[in-house]
Write a protein that holds these residues in place. Structure first.
Motif, short mmCIF file in Angstrom:
data_model
loop_
_atom_site.label_atom_id
_atom_site.label_comp_id
_atom_site.label_asym_id
_atom_site.label_seq_id
_atom_site.Cartn_x
_atom_site.Cartn_y
_atom_site.Cartn_z
N ALA A 97 -3.51 -8.98 0.83
CA ALA A 97 -3.00 -10.12 1.60
C ALA A 97 -2.42 -9.68 2.93
O ALA A 97 -1.79 -8.63 3.04
N VAL A 101 -8.83 -12.84 -1.63
CA VAL A 101 -7.45 -13.34 -1.56
C VAL A 101 -7.49 -14.86 -1.60
O VAL A 101 -8.03 -15.50 -0.69
N ASP A 129 -8.07 -15.71 5.12
CA ASP A 129 -7.61 -14.57 4.34
C ASP A 129 -8.77 -13.64 4.02
O ASP A 129 -9.95 -14.02 4.11
N GLY A 175 2.53 -8.73 1.49
CA GLY A 175 1.10 -8.48 1.37
C GLY A 175 0.83 -7.04 1.77
O GLY A 175 1.34 -6.58 2.80
#
Length: 343
Positions: free
Chosen positions: A282, A309, A305, A251
């Motif tokens: 992420a 995301v 998140d 991420g």
């Protein structure tokens, strides 16, 4: 009679031929508990093996997780590649239960190992050399235990093993594939970034609790899936013996295992270029299974998140990519053809 035959020929030639296809295999998931000796101290350690089953769909409560699998359900006839799952520091493999069960449903035996001394209940080996070098030894012991297990061994392709490593589990997976940790790199990194509480819990000086351990590769390992791997201890030379296929995920907003010193650098240094997938926006915990409402209330930091995301969507893609990658990396051409026909 000749006229009837002529009519039949005309009808067959002018109508499409309809062939009924066999139904696609629809496996459910079973799980089996493994217990075997920790190679570091010969005390019992534990793992869960998820596998394709012909039983009815079921769900089980394992610890605090609701898992789509039934304990000791009948295993589907066949021979399946073996995938090992190594969790992060102070974690649990059940945090990735959706990945484990989905890959079992696709025709893999997935063994999720709980690392002694470095799990959510027990932190006693955290920051030690025995943990760095011992975790790969524990995965190797779990491979051997699976291959000797009466329930599983008849169905496992023992020379077709992949390892899935999340966070510190990525470090473990790389050592199993031949990487050699460079402890000096960790010292230099922690001097540069002393506030990295994950990598630098001991200020870059691992506790030398054992002087008889060395990094041990396992020749049975032939493919790696690395999720936000902790890999800053590996330079280009220390990765020179890693020649297995690698599927690498990161991420780009990971503030726990920083991509610039870990996944990004690893992608450049591996001798065989990995498949590298970066998930925009992420963070580190996006690779954990999507949370239930109960989990969201208990541990919002692990479950929440960034805006935009979609963890569920990310996991659908991850599961499909992981299945494809391991089929390509671990199955022979004839096995691939059979597995593709089955699915």
């Amino acid at each position: 009679m000749m006229r009837l035959c002529a009519v039949m020929v005309f009808l067959l030639s002018s109508c499409p031929l309809i062939v009924r296809a066999e139904p696609l295999l629809q496996w459910s998931v079973g799980f089996h508990r493994l217990s075997f000796q920790d190679p570091l101290d010969h005390q019992p350690m534990h793992a869960l093996a998820f596998y394709p089953s012909t039983a009815k769909e079921g769900s089980s409560r394992i610890g605090s997780y609701q898992v789509d699998a039934t304990e000791n359900a009948k295993i589907a006839s066949g021979h399946y590649p073996l995938l090992m799952l190594s969790h992060g520091n102070t974690g649990t493999p059940l945090a990735l239960h959706d990945l484990a069960t989905a890959l079992a449903r696709k025709g893999f035996v997935v063994v999720a190992v709980l690392h002694p001394g470095d799990n959510y209940k027990d932190h006693s080996r955290l920051g030690t050399l025995s943990n760095l070098y011992g975790r790969p030894m524990q995965i190797s012991a779990a491979i051997s235990a699976t291959l000797h297990d009466r329930h599983l061994s008849p169905h496992v392709l023992g020379d077709e093993v992949g390892v899935m490593g999340y966070s510190a589990g990525g470090e473990t997976a790389l050592i199993l594939a031949g990487a050699q940790p460079d402890l000096e790199r960790l010292r230099r990194y922690c001097q540069e970034r002393p506030n990295d509480r994950d990598a630098c819990t001991t200020q870059g000086e691992l506790i030398a609790d054992r002087d008889d351990l060395v990094p041990s590769a396992d020749p049975r390992v032939h493919a790696l899936l690395l999720l936000a791997p902790l890999s800053l201890m590996f330079g280009r030379q220390t990765l020179a013996d890693v020649h297995v296929p690698v599927l690498l995920y990161s991420g780009d907003d990971d503030t726990l295992v920083f991509p610039d010193k870990n996944a990004d650098a690893l992608a450049r240094k591996l001798p065989v270029a990995p498949e590298f997938k970066v998930i925009a926006g992420a963070g580190h915990f996006v690779f954990m299974a999507p949370c239930t409402d109960e989990q969201m209330a208990i541990m919002p930091g692990l479950c929440t998140d960034a805006d935009g995301v979609d963890r569920e969507d990310i996991h659908r893609d991850l599961i499909e990519e992981a299945g494809r990658f391991f089929r390509q990396s671990l199955l022979s051409p004839s096995q691939k053809a059979l597995r593709t026909a089955d699915q």
